[in-house]
Design a protein around this motif. Structure first.
Motif, PDB file in Angstrom:
ATOM      1  N   CYS A 172       0.847  -1.201   0.000  1.00  0.00           N
ATOM      2  CA  CYS A 172       0.000   0.000   0.000  1.00  0.00           C
ATOM      3  C   CYS A 172       0.880   1.247   0.000  1.00  0.00           C
ATOM      4  O   CYS A 172       1.135   1.850   1.050  1.00  0.00           O
ATOM      5  CB  CYS A 172      -0.938  -0.015   1.204  1.00  0.00           C
ATOM      6  N   LEU A 173       1.318   1.635  -1.158  1.00  0.00           N
ATOM      7  CA  LEU A 173       2.320   2.695  -1.278  1.00  0.00           C
ATOM      8  C   LEU A 173       1.737   4.094  -1.090  1.00  0.00           C
ATOM      9  O   LEU A 173       2.500   5.065  -1.018  1.00  0.00           O
ATOM     10  CB  LEU A 173       2.994   2.596  -2.650  1.00  0.00           C
ATOM     11  N   ASN A 174       0.413   4.195  -1.016  1.00  0.00           N
ATOM     12  CA  ASN A 174      -0.222   5.503  -0.825  1.00  0.00           C
ATOM     13  C   ASN A 174      -0.560   5.802   0.636  1.00  0.00           C
ATOM     14  O   ASN A 174      -1.201   6.807   0.929  1.00  0.00           O
ATOM     15  CB  ASN A 174      -1.513   5.583  -1.650  1.00  0.00           C
ATOM     16  N   MET A 218       7.014   2.497   5.468  1.00  0.00           N
ATOM     17  CA  MET A 218       5.982   3.529   5.332  1.00  0.00           C
ATOM     18  C   MET A 218       6.601   4.917   5.444  1.00  0.00           C
ATOM     19  O   MET A 218       6.188   5.739   6.267  1.00  0.00           O
ATOM     20  CB  MET A 218       4.897   3.343   6.399  1.00  0.00           C
ATOM     21  N   PRO A 219       7.573   5.229   4.616  1.00  0.00           N
ATOM     22  CA  PRO A 219       8.288   6.501   4.747  1.00  0.00           C
ATOM     23  C   PRO A 219       7.474   7.733   4.379  1.00  0.00           C
ATOM     24  O   PRO A 219       7.867   8.851   4.709  1.00  0.00           O
ATOM     25  CB  PRO A 219       9.471   6.333   3.783  1.00  0.00           C
ATOM     26  N   GLU A 220       6.332   7.546   3.702  1.00  0.00           N
ATOM     27  CA  GLU A 220       5.530   8.687   3.246  1.00  0.00           C
ATOM     28  C   GLU A 220       4.418   9.072   4.219  1.00  0.00           C
ATOM     29  O   GLU A 220       3.578   9.917   3.908  1.00  0.00           O
ATOM     30  CB  GLU A 220       4.927   8.384   1.871  1.00  0.00           C
ATOM     31  N   LEU A 221       4.417   8.468   5.395  1.00  0.00           N
ATOM     32  CA  LEU A 221       3.369   8.775   6.367  1.00  0.00           C
ATOM     33  C   LEU A 221       3.364  10.259   6.726  1.00  0.00           C
ATOM     34  O   LEU A 221       4.404  10.881   6.905  1.00  0.00           O
ATOM     35  CB  LEU A 221       3.563   7.960   7.644  1.00  0.00           C
ATOM     36  N   LEU A 222       2.137  10.794   6.868  1.00  0.00           N
ATOM     37  CA  LEU A 222       1.960  12.171   7.332  1.00  0.00           C
ATOM     38  C   LEU A 222       1.426  12.210   8.763  1.00  0.00           C
ATOM     39  O   LEU A 222       1.727  13.142   9.513  1.00  0.00           O
ATOM     40  CB  LEU A 222       0.986  12.916   6.418  1.00  0.00           C
ATOM     41  N   HIS A 223       0.650  11.196   9.131  1.00  0.00           N
ATOM     42  CA  HIS A 223       0.011  11.177  10.448  1.00  0.00           C
ATOM     43  C   HIS A 223       0.205   9.799  11.080  1.00  0.00           C
ATOM     44  O   HIS A 223      -0.146   8.785  10.462  1.00  0.00           O
ATOM     45  CB  HIS A 223      -1.474  11.500  10.331  1.00  0.00           C
ATOM     46  N   LEU A 224       0.722   9.784  12.299  1.00  0.00           N
ATOM     47  CA  LEU A 224       1.011   8.523  12.973  1.00  0.00           C
ATOM     48  C   LEU A 224       0.595   8.597  14.442  1.00  0.00           C
ATOM     49  O   LEU A 224       0.983   9.526  15.153  1.00  0.00           O
ATOM     50  CB  LEU A 224       2.511   8.201  12.874  1.00  0.00           C
ATOM     51  N   GLU A 225      -0.209   7.635  14.875  1.00  0.00           N
ATOM     52  CA  GLU A 225      -0.629   7.551  16.266  1.00  0.00           C
ATOM     53  C   GLU A 225      -0.143   6.227  16.853  1.00  0.00           C
ATOM     54  O   GLU A 225      -0.412   5.164  16.301  1.00  0.00           O
ATOM     55  CB  GLU A 225      -2.157   7.628  16.391  1.00  0.00           C
TER      56      GLU A 225
END
Length: 309
Positions: A172-174, A218-225
Motif C-alpha cells: 500500500c504505497l499511498n 511507510m516513509p511517506e506517512l503524514l500522520h502517525l498515532e
C-alpha cells in the motif's frame, strides 16, 4: 396524502411505493446509515431494493454510532455482536458492487476483512478498532487486495503484528495515515469488566519491531498515532529518521521514551506540526491503590497531577 378538486370528486391518494427509483435515492442519500438500515429498507419491497443501490454503499461508517454511546459495552466483545458486524460488512460489500471506498467499523473478524480484501480493490480508508479476531492472516490479504489504501486504523487489535505492517508497507504505497494505538496498559481499570481479561493481558510487547516496520516501509506517512505503544528510544529514532514527512505524531502513554529521546529524535522532523508527548499520569484508581501506593504518597507530598517524563 390526499387532494380534492371539488366536492364531487373522490380524494386522490399517493402511494409511497410508487415513487421512482431516482426520487427514492434522493431521499435515502439524506438519511443516516442507521435510518436506512433500521427503517427505510423495511417500508416496502421497492424501498428495500432502492436501499441496496451501489451508490449508497461506497462508505460504511459506524464510528459515529459507537462514539455516541456513553461508554464501551461488554456486549460488543461477544461472538454474536461480531457476527452482526461481519454481516453488515458483507451486505455492504455485496451491494456496493466493488465500489466501497471507506469502511469504519469495530469488532469485526477475519471473515469480514478477507471478504473486503477479495472484493474491494478501491478501498482507501479502513478503521477496525477493537477487533480481537482480526489477525495477520486477513491483513496480509488486505495488503494485496487493497493497494489504494491511504488511511488505516488498527487500534486495539492485538492479533495484528509487525508482519502485517511490513506487508501493508510493501503493498500500500499511498499510505499516509496510520493509527496503531493500544489500550491504557498502565491503568487498565477503565476496561476491566468490559474487555476480556485475557485480551487485556495480550497487549503487544514488540513496540520496536512495529516501529521498525513503519520506519522502513511507510516513509511517506503524514500522520502517525502510537498511543501506549511499548516502543523505546531506538524505535522512535528509526521512525524519525525515515518518516521525514510526518506532520502529526501521537506518543501519548509511551512511557518507554523520555522527553530527551523525543527532542533528539524529532529534531529532524521539520514538517511536524502536532506532537503529543507521553505524559505519565499517576494512577488514582482503586485498581492501583495497593500496587502503586508509593505514587499516591508522592502525589500527596508534592501536590502534583502528573509526572512528566
Amino acid at each position: 396524502m390526499s387532494t380534492t378538486t371539488n366536492n364531487h370528486e373522490q380524494p386522490y391518494y399517493s402511494n409511497w411505493s410508487d415513487l421512482t427509483h431516482e426520487i427514492l435515492l434522493n431521499i435515502l442519500t439524506r438519511l443516516t446509515i442507521e435510518d436506512r438500515w433500521r427503517g427505510t429498507m423495511f417500508v416496502c419491497k421497492s424501498w428495500f431494493h432502492a436501499t441496496k443501490d451501489p451508490s449508497l454503499h461506497a462508505v460504511l461508517d459506524l464510528e459515529a454510532s459507537f462514539e455516541a454511546r456513553p461508554s464501551e459495552s461488554a456486549r460488543w466483545w461477544n461472538d454474536g455482536f461480531e457476527r452482526r458486524i461481519d454481516g453488515m460488512v458483507r451486505c455492504v460489500v455485496d451491494w456496493s458492487d466493488g465500489g466501497v471506498r471507506e469502511i469504519k467499523v469495530r469488532h469485526c473478524s477475519d471473515r469480514a476483512i478477507s471478504l473486503v480484501a477479495e472484493r474491494c480493490p478501491n478501498l482507501e480508508v479502513l478503521s477496525i478498532k477493537s477487533c480481537p479476531n482480526v489477525t495477520d492472516e486477513s491483513m496480509v490479504k488486505l495488503a494485496s487486495g487493497c493497494p489504494k489504501l491511504k488511511e488505516l486504523d488498527i487500534s486495539y487489535c492485538y492479533e495484528i503484528s509487525h508482519e502485517s505492517l511490513r506487508m501493508l508497507g510493501r503493498k500500500c504505497l499511498n499510505m499516509v495515515t496510520l493509527k496503531r494505538n493500544l489500550m491504557n496498559w498502565l491503568d487498565p481499570s477503565h476496561h476491566i469488566g468490559i474487555v476480556p481479561t485475557a485480551y487485556l493481558n495480550a497487549c503487544p510487547q514488540d513496540g520496536d519491531s512495529e516501529a521498525a516496520a513503519i520506519a522502513h516501509l511507510m516513509p511517506e506517512l503524514l500522520h502517525l498515532e502510537l498511543r501506549f505503544s511499548k516502543l523505546t528510544a531506538r524505535g522512535l529514532a528509526l521512525i524519525s529518521e525515515r518518516c521525514k514527512n510526518l506532520e502529526s505524531l501521537d506518543l501519548s502513554g509511551c512511557v518507554n521514551v523520555t522527553s530527551r529521546d523525543i527532542v533528539n529524535s524529532t529534531a529532524n522532523l521539520t514538517k511536524l506540526k502536532n506532537l503529543k508527548k507521553p505524559n505519565f499520569y499517576i494512577p488514582r484508581s482503586n485498581f492501583h491503590t495497593e500496587r502503586y501506593g508509593h505514587w499516591r504518597l508522592y502525589d500527596e507530598r508534592f501536590q502534583t497531577d502528573a509526572f512528566r517524563i
